[in-house]
Design a protein around this motif. Structure first.
Motif, mmCIF file in Angstrom:
data_model
loop_
_atom_site.group_PDB
_atom_site.id
_atom_site.type_symbol
_atom_site.label_atom_id
_atom_site.label_comp_id
_atom_site.label_asym_id
_atom_site.label_seq_id
_atom_site.Cartn_x
_atom_site.Cartn_y
_atom_site.Cartn_z
ATOM 1 N N TYR A 28 -3.164 -50.804 49.027
ATOM 2 C CA TYR A 28 -2.529 -50.512 47.738
ATOM 3 C C TYR A 28 -3.520 -50.819 46.628
ATOM 4 N N ASN A 29 -3.704 -49.865 45.713
ATOM 5 C CA ASN A 29 -4.619 -50.047 44.595
ATOM 6 C C ASN A 29 -3.819 -49.775 43.319
ATOM 7 N N GLN A 30 -3.643 -50.797 42.503
ATOM 8 C CA GLN A 30 -2.791 -50.674 41.315
ATOM 9 C C GLN A 30 -3.298 -49.609 40.343
ATOM 10 N N SER A 31 -4.613 -49.510 40.147
ATOM 11 C CA SER A 31 -5.113 -48.511 39.192
ATOM 12 C C SER A 31 -4.880 -47.097 39.724
ATOM 13 N N ASP A 32 -4.969 -46.890 41.055
ATOM 14 C CA ASP A 32 -4.641 -45.579 41.619
ATOM 15 C C ASP A 32 -3.146 -45.297 41.444
ATOM 16 N N ALA A 33 -2.321 -46.313 41.667
ATOM 17 C CA ALA A 33 -0.872 -46.149 41.494
ATOM 18 C C ALA A 33 -0.550 -45.779 40.051
ATOM 19 N N ASP A 34 -1.221 -46.427 39.095
ATOM 20 C CA ASP A 34 -1.009 -46.128 37.676
ATOM 21 C C ASP A 34 -1.436 -44.688 37.361
ATOM 22 N N GLU A 35 -2.540 -44.255 37.950
ATOM 23 C CA GLU A 35 -3.073 -42.923 37.664
ATOM 24 C C GLU A 35 -2.205 -41.819 38.270
ATOM 25 N N TYR A 36 -1.729 -42.003 39.500
ATOM 26 C CA TYR A 36 -1.034 -40.927 40.216
ATOM 27 C C TYR A 36 0.483 -41.031 40.174
ATOM 28 N N GLY A 37 1.015 -42.153 39.710
ATOM 29 C CA GLY A 37 2.460 -42.282 39.533
ATOM 30 C C GLY A 37 3.251 -42.004 40.793
ATOM 31 N N ASN A 38 4.222 -41.078 40.685
ATOM 32 C CA ASN A 38 5.104 -40.776 41.809
ATOM 33 C C ASN A 38 4.391 -40.098 42.975
ATOM 34 N N ASP A 39 3.185 -39.599 42.740
ATOM 35 C CA ASP A 39 2.437 -38.950 43.815
ATOM 36 C C ASP A 39 1.668 -39.967 44.667
ATOM 37 N N TYR A 40 1.736 -41.253 44.277
ATOM 38 C CA TYR A 40 0.991 -42.284 44.994
ATOM 39 C C TYR A 40 1.891 -42.947 46.028
ATOM 40 N N GLY A 41 1.387 -43.081 47.245
ATOM 41 C CA GLY A 41 2.169 -43.677 48.319
ATOM 42 C C GLY A 41 1.719 -45.091 48.653
ATOM 43 N N LYS A 42 2.664 -45.908 49.078
ATOM 44 C CA LYS A 42 2.358 -47.265 49.530
ATOM 45 C C LYS A 42 1.825 -47.211 50.964
ATOM 46 N N PRO A 43 1.012 -48.197 51.353
ATOM 47 C CA PRO A 43 0.432 -48.184 52.697
ATOM 48 C C PRO A 43 1.467 -47.989 53.812
ATOM 49 N N GLU A 44 2.639 -48.623 53.684
ATOM 50 C CA GLU A 44 3.638 -48.517 54.752
ATOM 51 C C GLU A 44 4.270 -47.118 54.841
ATOM 52 N N GLU A 45 4.039 -46.285 53.829
ATOM 53 C CA GLU A 45 4.552 -44.905 53.856
ATOM 54 C C GLU A 45 3.605 -43.936 54.555
#
Length: 81
Positions: free
Chosen positions: A61-78
């Motif tokens: 999980y990378n917070q800056s990637d999550a911030d950049e991609y929003g709903n298109d970003y998946g968590k490792p367990e997904e």
């Protein structure tokens, strides 16, 4: 339109020029895509003569990637290989 989620893949490898363990991350929708990005990065950006074989590739999980991609970003367990 269905958009595949993006995941952060962390590559652990030995830098062929310094012989030191190193790591880098790439955002991709699959491990195959991430490996392709890693290979291109090694060749074009790092100018390695040989592409190192990663000792480990894991979805993190990378917070800056999550911030950049929003709903298109998946968590490792997904992630499903």
């Amino acid at each position: 339109i269905y958009m595949e989620k993006l995941f952060t893949f962390q590559f652990t490898f030995v830098n062929p020029e310094t012989n030191v363990h190193d790591e880098t991350q790439f955002c991709a929708s699959s491990q195959m895509e991430a490996i392709s990005l890693f290979t291109t990065w090694c060749q074009l950006d790092m100018h390695f003569k040989t592409v190192p074989t990663p000792s480990n590739i894991e979805v993190v999980y990378n917070q800056s990637d999550a911030d950049e991609y929003g709903n298109d970003y998946g968590k490792p367990e997904e992630y499903k290989d």
